[in-house]
Design a protein around this motif. Structure first.
Motif, PDB file in Angstrom:
ATOM      1  N   SER A  41      39.726  34.755  37.422  1.00 26.70           N
ATOM      2  CA  SER A  41      38.515  35.243  38.085  1.00 26.70           C
ATOM      3  C   SER A  41      38.594  36.757  38.197  1.00 26.70           C
ATOM      4  CB  SER A  41      38.358  34.633  39.488  1.00 26.70           C
ATOM      5  OG  SER A  41      38.247  33.239  39.409  1.00 26.70           O
ATOM      6  N   GLY A  42      37.437  37.373  38.349  1.00 21.75           N
ATOM      7  CA  GLY A  42      37.441  38.814  38.481  1.00 21.75           C
ATOM      8  C   GLY A  42      36.054  39.367  38.661  1.00 21.75           C
ATOM      9  N   VAL A  44      33.259  42.591  37.075  1.00 22.95           N
ATOM     10  CA  VAL A  44      32.934  43.630  36.101  1.00 22.95           C
ATOM     11  C   VAL A  44      32.204  44.736  36.849  1.00 22.95           C
ATOM     12  CG1 VAL A  44      31.650  44.208  34.012  1.00 22.95           C
ATOM     13  CG2 VAL A  44      32.802  41.988  34.201  1.00 22.95           C
ATOM     14  N   VAL A  45      32.678  45.972  36.677  1.00 20.86           N
ATOM     15  CA  VAL A  45      32.111  47.090  37.418  1.00 20.86           C
ATOM     16  C   VAL A  45      31.844  48.262  36.473  1.00 20.86           C
ATOM     17  CG1 VAL A  45      33.261  46.444  39.566  1.00 20.86           C
ATOM     18  CG2 VAL A  45      34.390  48.019  37.983  1.00 20.86           C
ATOM     19  N   ASN A  46      30.958  49.143  36.909  1.00 21.44           N
ATOM     20  CA  ASN A  46      30.798  50.447  36.269  1.00 21.44           C
ATOM     21  C   ASN A  46      30.864  51.511  37.361  1.00 21.44           C
ATOM     22  OD1 ASN A  46      28.283  50.448  37.520  1.00 21.44           O
ATOM     23  ND2 ASN A  46      27.138  50.054  35.622  1.00 21.44           N
ATOM     24  N   ALA A  47      30.502  52.724  37.049  1.00 23.62           N
ATOM     25  CA  ALA A  47      30.637  53.818  38.025  1.00 23.62           C
ATOM     26  C   ALA A  47      29.773  53.606  39.252  1.00 23.62           C
ATOM     27  CB  ALA A  47      30.291  55.147  37.358  1.00 23.62           C
ATOM     28  N   ASP A  48      28.727  52.757  39.129  1.00 23.57           N
ATOM     29  CA  ASP A  48      27.825  52.519  40.253  1.00 23.57           C
ATOM     30  C   ASP A  48      28.168  51.279  41.057  1.00 23.57           C
ATOM     31  OD1 ASP A  48      26.284  54.769  39.577  1.00 23.57           O
ATOM     32  OD2 ASP A  48      25.189  53.609  38.068  1.00 23.57           O
ATOM     33  N   GLY A  49      29.165  50.497  40.591  1.00 20.17           N
ATOM     34  CA  GLY A  49      29.528  49.292  41.313  1.00 20.17           C
ATOM     35  C   GLY A  49      29.505  48.064  40.430  1.00 20.17           C
ATOM     36  N   PRO A  50      29.397  46.873  41.023  1.00 26.97           N
ATOM     37  CA  PRO A  50      29.412  45.628  40.248  1.00 26.97           C
ATOM     38  C   PRO A  50      28.248  45.564  39.247  1.00 26.97           C
ATOM     39  CG  PRO A  50      29.755  45.187  42.582  1.00 26.97           C
ATOM     40  CD  PRO A  50      29.345  46.621  42.482  1.00 26.97           C
ATOM     41  N   VAL A  51      28.527  44.912  38.099  1.00 26.72           N
ATOM     42  CA  VAL A  51      27.527  44.776  37.035  1.00 26.72           C
ATOM     43  C   VAL A  51      27.137  43.301  36.915  1.00 26.72           C
ATOM     44  CG1 VAL A  51      27.007  45.108  34.593  1.00 26.72           C
ATOM     45  CG2 VAL A  51      28.480  46.752  35.811  1.00 26.72           C
ATOM     46  N   ALA A  52      25.884  43.001  37.239  1.00 28.60           N
ATOM     47  CA  ALA A  52      25.386  41.630  37.112  1.00 28.60           C
ATOM     48  C   ALA A  52      24.949  41.373  35.673  1.00 28.60           C
ATOM     49  CB  ALA A  52      24.217  41.408  38.057  1.00 28.60           C
ATOM     50  N   GLY A  53      25.088  40.108  35.225  1.00 34.53           N
ATOM     51  CA  GLY A  53      24.600  39.720  33.902  1.00 34.53           C
ATOM     52  C   GLY A  53      25.470  40.161  32.759  1.00 34.53           C
ATOM     53  N   ALA A  54      26.694  40.603  33.015  1.00 29.97           N
ATOM     54  CA  ALA A  54      27.604  41.007  31.944  1.00 29.97           C
ATOM     55  C   ALA A  54      28.198  39.776  31.270  1.00 29.97           C
ATOM     56  CB  ALA A  54      28.720  41.889  32.497  1.00 29.97           C
ATOM     57  N   THR A  55      28.432  39.868  29.978  1.00 36.02           N
ATOM     58  CA  THR A  55      29.079  38.798  29.224  1.00 36.02           C
ATOM     59  C   THR A  55      30.578  39.025  29.237  1.00 36.02           C
ATOM     60  OG1 THR A  55      27.172  38.529  27.763  1.00 36.02           O
ATOM     61  CG2 THR A  55      29.282  37.686  26.965  1.00 36.02           C
ATOM     62  N   GLY A  71      28.576  40.736  40.166  1.00 38.17           N
ATOM     63  CA  GLY A  71      29.489  41.146  39.099  1.00 38.17           C
ATOM     64  C   GLY A  71      30.698  40.258  38.938  1.00 38.17           C
ATOM     65  N   ALA A  72      30.738  39.134  39.664  1.00 37.50           N
ATOM     66  CA  ALA A  72      31.906  38.261  39.653  1.00 37.50           C
ATOM     67  C   ALA A  72      31.823  37.251  38.510  1.00 37.50           C
ATOM     68  CB  ALA A  72      32.032  37.536  40.980  1.00 37.50           C
ATOM     69  N   PHE A  73      32.998  36.824  38.051  1.00 35.53           N
ATOM     70  CA  PHE A  73      33.051  35.822  36.975  1.00 35.53           C
ATOM     71  C   PHE A  73      34.282  34.946  37.150  1.00 35.53           C
ATOM     72  CE2 PHE A  73      35.699  39.261  35.393  1.00 35.53           C
ATOM     73  CZ  PHE A  73      36.779  38.597  34.802  1.00 35.53           C
ATOM     74  N   THR A  74      34.228  33.780  36.531  1.00 30.29           N
ATOM     75  CA  THR A  74      35.375  32.873  36.448  1.00 30.29           C
ATOM     76  C   THR A  74      35.397  32.282  35.047  1.00 30.29           C
ATOM     77  OG1 THR A  74      35.317  32.301  38.800  1.00 30.29           O
ATOM     78  CG2 THR A  74      36.448  30.762  37.325  1.00 30.29           C
ATOM     79  N   LEU A  75      36.577  32.301  34.415  1.00 28.23           N
ATOM     80  CA  LEU A  75      36.765  31.705  33.096  1.00 28.23           C
ATOM     81  C   LEU A  75      37.857  30.653  33.182  1.00 28.23           C
ATOM     82  CD1 LEU A  75      36.676  34.823  30.731  1.00 28.23           C
ATOM     83  CD2 LEU A  75      35.129  32.867  30.591  1.00 28.23           C
ATOM     84  N   ASP A 112      44.647  35.873  41.669  1.00 29.88           N
ATOM     85  CA  ASP A 112      44.473  37.300  41.390  1.00 29.88           C
ATOM     86  C   ASP A 112      43.059  37.571  40.879  1.00 29.88           C
ATOM     87  OD1 ASP A 112      47.069  38.040  42.061  1.00 29.88           O
ATOM     88  OD2 ASP A 112      47.826  37.505  40.082  1.00 29.88           O
ATOM     89  N   SER A 113      42.507  38.730  41.235  1.00 31.85           N
ATOM     90  CA  SER A 113      41.186  39.143  40.766  1.00 31.85           C
ATOM     91  C   SER A 113      41.351  40.242  39.718  1.00 31.85           C
ATOM     92  CB  SER A 113      40.333  39.662  41.931  1.00 31.85           C
ATOM     93  OG  SER A 113      39.054  40.045  41.466  1.00 31.85           O
ATOM     94  N   ILE A 114      40.707  40.028  38.578  1.00 33.29           N
ATOM     95  CA  ILE A 114      40.811  40.967  37.450  1.00 33.29           C
ATOM     96  C   ILE A 114      39.582  41.868  37.454  1.00 33.29           C
ATOM     97  CG2 ILE A 114      40.887  41.130  34.934  1.00 33.29           C
ATOM     98  CD1 ILE A 114      42.062  38.186  35.121  1.00 33.29           C
ATOM     99  N   ALA A 115      39.772  43.136  37.248  1.00 31.81           N
ATOM    100  CA  ALA A 115      38.656  44.081  37.190  1.00 31.81           C
ATOM    101  C   ALA A 115      38.517  44.629  35.776  1.00 31.81           C
ATOM    102  CB  ALA A 115      38.860  45.216  38.183  1.00 31.81           C
ATOM    103  N   ILE A 116      37.303  44.616  35.248  1.00 35.71           N
ATOM    104  CA  ILE A 116      37.008  45.196  33.939  1.00 35.71           C
ATOM    105  C   ILE A 116      35.961  46.278  34.148  1.00 35.71           C
ATOM    106  CG2 ILE A 116      36.214  44.781  31.585  1.00 35.71           C
ATOM    107  CD1 ILE A 116      37.048  41.884  31.863  1.00 35.71           C
ATOM    108  N   ASN A 117      36.290  47.477  33.707  1.00 36.07           N
ATOM    109  CA  ASN A 117      35.391  48.612  33.887  1.00 36.07           C
ATOM    110  C   ASN A 117      34.551  48.846  32.632  1.00 36.07           C
ATOM    111  OD1 ASN A 117      36.153  49.935  36.572  1.00 36.07           O
ATOM    112  ND2 ASN A 117      38.149  49.648  35.581  1.00 36.07           N
TER     113      ASN A 117
END
Length: 592
Positions: A41-42, A44-55, A71-75, A112-117
């Protein structure tokens, strides 16, 4: 000396090899006891914060998901729970692809939570860009260092758009040997042209014979990489007004006296025609929302928004969301027919004023024909894109060579890059199906032939209206003597060596309003369409032929469908020697 040298080398190599083997054994011991969690789980963020709808995707697998409003996801599942490192990628509209590498030795748990920028794509287009180089190799060849598609592109017509001898001879008004034709002579009324001087060579039409100081718009599709000109500068690309309006039309080898960007006399990167990087720098195609077509006054590159970067903002668009290389981004448009529209729809001969075109004749329209066909209906069982047919899925797990770090993807994902077309005869033959029958009726043999455009998403033939498809019917006795046609259609005079034969021609026939010639092939002149007999998607054409057949004489009816790249007269004038391509044949024995 050789024996001593071998012993000496062995004394050096063997201990080193033992060290490597021990290290590998230790690594295997570590790896066997550590695995990635089966669920991660984790966010996805950019400079403005969480990113919704990211693949978010496990690289090299079809295991992907989409981030929620936070911006949260689970795989879970495929590609996870492994004893080896795995890369997880993320992409969102307007961003580069981001990624993180998960190593089981890092003792990652499901908690653990994974962050992808993600980094945003740069805005704008740098028309001064000089195209890509890698390891001292420039242009599309640099792509070939890593990508298998380069060899396919080399065999594709797009790679020869700038050097196609038929195109060059039409533009310059020469034949294949370079012999220049006669400059166009206008009559006193200024609305018609005088016939060529029969005592001088006649190499057929040529844009520059009509327009010796103009470049036209050919470069917008044939050599769009040759000039460092903004895509918004239509005057520079077309040279439609005085010389000083074609500002910044910088192309190597272009004479300053020629208005606009010329597609000939160039060198360097421009000779690649439609290079690999050009297509992978397109970020948007501008279409008229009313018609769904490009605007008539914006051919080729003028209908494209490019992303040519400044030095520190490289970008390559592609059809994968799980690439872990700096500068890559995903573009769904690349798999859609709209991507092809800018150069497969073109209006010639109109009057451009106030950024609008009045009049003119549609010359290239394979995209428009697809748009009007059942194949363009999204959601239909018939829906097919241009890429589905002309860039079919290739049976390979790699785009990048494994020795260059290529990731294996064992599912259908990679497209053929030779862009299948008429040069691929098997592909051409698949477009049309034919049924033919012959029936003896007393002293008559009745032959009926039906042709159906079964698989082409556009007319057959399509685009340049110098192309034709000809149905040729031949009835003969067993000894080879021809049987005369009593009734039925025959091929027109412009069929050349087949003129007057039983059969039918499928072509778009235009008349030159200046000279009265038909079929016209000087497409840049004012034209009038006088016939369009082509086969459109799913259309069937049936013709009947009656032959006076002598009693007691056996024979055969031979039927063939031929594809011809150019009208016979034009090919003779230009010295083009492309053979006819046999699309379909049939032989029907006749017993009397």
């Amino acid at each position: 000396m050789r024996a001593a040298q071998s012993v000496l080398m062995g004394s050096i190599v063997l201990p080193a090899l033992l060290v490597v083997l021990v290290a590998c054994a230790e690594q295997a011991s570590q790896d066997s006891s550590a695995r990635l969690p089966a669920t991660i789980s984790g966010v996805v963020v950019n400079a403005d914060g969480p990113v919704a709808g990211a693949t978010v995707q496990v690289q090299g697998t079809q295991n992907q998901t989409t981030t929620d409003a936070h911006g949260a996801f689970t795989l879970h599942g495929q590609g996870l729970g492994a004893p080896h490192a795995v890369t997880v990628t993320a992409w969102a509209e307007g961003h580069y692809i981001g990624w993180t590498k998960l190593d089981p030795r890092q003792k990652i748990s499901e908690e653990d939570s994974i962050a992808i920028n993600l980094r945003p794509l740069f805005e704008g287009d740098n028309h001064e860009y000089t195209w890509f180089s890698e390891e001292g190799v420039h242009g599309s060849a640099s792509c070939g260092l890593c990508h298998r598609e380069y060899a396919e592109w080399q065999a594709d017509a797009h790679s020869r758009a700038a050097v196609n001898p038929r195109f060059i001879s039409m533009f310059r008004g020469t034949d294949l040997s370079g012999r220049r034709g006669q400059p166009t002579r206008f009559a006193s009324d200024g609305k018609s042209v005088l016939p060529p001087d029969p005592t001088l060579p006649d190499t057929g039409p040529g844009f520059r014979l009509d327009n010796p100081d103009r470049a036209g718009t050919c470069a917008t599709c044939h050599t769009p990489m040759a000039a460092r000109v903004p895509t918004t500068n239509s005057c520079a690309w077309s040279g439609c007004h005085a010389t000083n309006t074609a500002d910044n039309a910088e192309a190597v080898g272009v004479k300053p006296s020629i208005r606009g960007v010329t597609p000939v006399g160039i060198e360097g990167i421009g000779l690649e025609g439609i290079g690999c990087e050009f297509c992978h720098k397109i970020r948007e195609v501008i279409l008229d929302p009313g018609s769904g077509l490009p605007y008539s006054d914006m051919p080729g590159i003028l209908s494209l928004k490019l992303a040519r970067p400044h030095d520190d903002h490289q970008v390559f668009f592609g059809t994968l969301t799980d690439v872990s290389r700096e500068g890559d981004s995903y573009l769904a448009l690349q798999a859609q027919s709209e991507f092809c529209a800018a150069c497969h729809f073109g209006v010639f001969g109109g009057l451009v004023s106030n950024m609008k075109m009045t009049g003119g004749t549609i010359i290239y329209n394979s995209y428009g024909e697809w748009l009007n066909s059942p194949y363009s209906q999204v959601g239909s069982s018939l829906y097919r894109t241009c890429q589905d047919c002309h860039m079919p899925i290739k049976d390979t797990p790699y785009s990048v060579f494994p020795q260059r770090g290529g990731v294996a993807r064992h599912y259908p994902i990679y497209n053929e890059h030779t862009m299948l077309g008429p040069s691929n005869e098997a592909f051409l033959r698949s477009a049309v199906t034919m049924t033919s029958t012959a029936k003896v009726e007393g002293q008559i043999v009745r032959v009926q032939i039906s042709l159906t455009n079964t698989y082409a998403g556009h007319a057959v033939p399509t685009d340049a209206p110098m192309r034709s498809v000809m149905l040729v019917v031949e009835a003969s006795q067993k000894n080879g003597n021809l049987i005369p046609l009593r009734e039925g259609p025959v091929l027109p005079d412009w069929a050349g060596n087949y003129a007057g034969w039983p059969g039918k021609a499928f072509a778009r026939v235009l008349r030159d309003n200046w000279s009265g010639e038909a079929p016209a092939t000087a497409f840049w002149r004012p034209l009038t369409q006088i016939a369009d007999t082509r086969l459109f998607p799913f259309a069937t054409d049936t013709t009947t032929y009656l032959f006076d057949w002598p009693a007691g004489v056996n024979g055969v009816v031979k039927v063939k469908l031929l594809y011809r790249r150019a009208f016979y007269k034009l090919a003779q004038q230009k010295g083009w020697n492309d053979p006819d391509i046999v699309m379909v044949t049939s032989e029907i024995p006749i017993y009397r």
